[in-house]
Design an enzyme around this catalytic site. Structure first.
Site, short mmCIF file in Angstrom:
data_model
loop_
_atom_site.label_atom_id
_atom_site.label_comp_id
_atom_site.label_asym_id
_atom_site.label_seq_id
_atom_site.Cartn_x
_atom_site.Cartn_y
_atom_site.Cartn_z
N ARG A 1 9.25 16.27 -14.17
CA ARG A 1 9.52 16.26 -15.61
C ARG A 1 8.26 16.51 -16.41
NH1 ARG A 1 12.20 10.56 -14.70
NH2 ARG A 1 10.35 10.63 -13.39
N HIS B 1 19.09 14.25 -13.05
CA HIS B 1 19.35 14.52 -11.62
C HIS B 1 20.40 15.63 -11.48
CE1 HIS B 1 18.20 10.05 -10.89
NE2 HIS B 1 17.24 10.79 -10.34
N LYS C 1 13.60 -3.18 -2.14
CA LYS C 1 13.89 -3.13 -3.58
C LYS C 1 15.22 -3.81 -3.88
CE LYS C 1 11.63 0.76 -5.88
NZ LYS C 1 11.88 2.09 -6.44
N SER D 1 15.78 6.95 -14.29
CA SER D 1 16.70 5.85 -13.97
C SER D 1 16.13 4.52 -14.48
CB SER D 1 16.91 5.76 -12.46
OG SER D 1 17.46 6.94 -11.97
O1 PNS Z 1 14.05 8.57 -6.86
P1 PNS Z 1 12.74 8.15 -6.27
O2 PNS Z 1 12.70 6.65 -6.14
O3 PNS Z 1 11.57 8.71 -7.03
O4 PNS Z 1 12.67 8.76 -4.77
C1 PNS Z 1 11.56 8.53 -3.95
C2 PNS Z 1 11.82 9.01 -2.52
C3 PNS Z 1 13.12 8.46 -1.99
C4 PNS Z 1 11.88 10.51 -2.50
C5 PNS Z 1 10.62 8.55 -1.64
O5 PNS Z 1 10.37 7.21 -1.86
C6 PNS Z 1 10.85 8.77 -0.16
O6 PNS Z 1 10.90 9.89 0.32
N1 PNS Z 1 11.01 7.67 0.60
C7 PNS Z 1 11.29 7.72 2.02
C8 PNS Z 1 10.14 7.17 2.85
C9 PNS Z 1 9.12 8.23 3.13
O7 PNS Z 1 9.41 9.27 3.70
N2 PNS Z 1 7.88 7.96 2.71
C10 PNS Z 1 6.78 8.88 2.84
C11 PNS Z 1 6.77 9.83 1.64
S1 PNS Z 1 5.33 10.77 1.65
#
Ligand code: PNS
Length: 202
Positions: A130, A53, A77, A168
């Site tokens: 990645r 990150h 979660k 993570s």
């Molecule tokens: O670190 P992560 O868990 O891979 O991050 C995922 C994240 C936070 C980027 C994604 O889950 C997100 O944007 N969630 C917010 C809800 C949202 O906007 N959902 C529609 C995405 S298309």
């Protein structure tokens, strides 16, 4: 050919000007630095923040003037670290990265990412990719986000190869099974994980 066009097809060169004529230009050039401030959101769970990150944030700093590291509040979660713990840790470890002139701040958000990005007047969402396995999911998210909010671009960035397998999820698994985390997360994160595990961090 306009007064500022050198005819080469290159970007126009502004005429050399003295202090007085500067303020008589047809548009407010002294507003440009603000208009062209590029702000990106780097969203994620950051549970915990990894060296991968931080690598992406350093790279993002080369492209953007400001990056908001935005932690998703996900009530569904059960995280390892609370939002407050993640914010505190991020604020600490971000002090040590190479930010150049970029302002980096930590925030958290709930709900749709694009709604948050618009509220923050962001230009872009930064995501790290990645491997090809990340790409499919990230592409779906980027396209959905673009459909929801066409004004926000998603920028995919690749971390250094040495972080290409760091996540993570794996960091937590390795930690819980007693593995070595050196080089995968900042030392403070490992310390916080140990404290949390031993119940010293509530
Ligand atoms: O670190 P992560 O868990 O891979 O991050 C995922 C994240 C936070 C980027 C994604 O889950 C997100 O944007 N969630 C917010 C809800 C949202 O906007 N959902 C529609 C995405 S298309």
């Amino acid at each position: 050919m306009s007064a500022t066009d050198n005819g080469s097809g290159d970007l126009p060169i502004l005429p050399s000007t003295d202090f007085n004529s500067f303020f008589h230009l047809p548009f407010a050039i002294y507003h440009l630095p603000f208009r062209f401030m590029r702000r990106a959101i780097y969203p994620g769970s950051f549970d915990p923040v990894t060296n991968g990150h931080l690598d992406i944030i350093e790279r993002g700093c080369k492209l953007f003037d400001e990056i908001i590291v935005a932690i998703l509040v996900n009530p569904e979660k059960q995280p390892f670290f609370t939002i407050e713990e993640r914010r505190e840790t991020l604020n600490h470890v971000l002090k040590d990265i190479d930010r150049g002139g970029c302002a980096v701040r930590v925030d958290n958000f709930q709900g749709l990412l694009v709604h948050y990005a618009v509220a923050q007047k962001a230009d872009a969402i930064v995501r790290g990719i990645r491997a090809i396995s990340d790409y499919e999911y990230e592409l779906q998210m980027a396209l959905m986000n673009r459909r929801l909010e066409p004004s926000i671009e998603t920028v995919f960035m690749m971390p250094a190869e040495m972080y290409s397998y760091v996540s993570s999820r794996l960091v937590k698994e390795v930690f819980q099974l007693g593995g070595e985390l050196e080089g995968l997360v900042p030392p403070l994160v490992e310390t916080r994980m140990k404290q949390k595990y031993q119940g010293k961090l509530t």
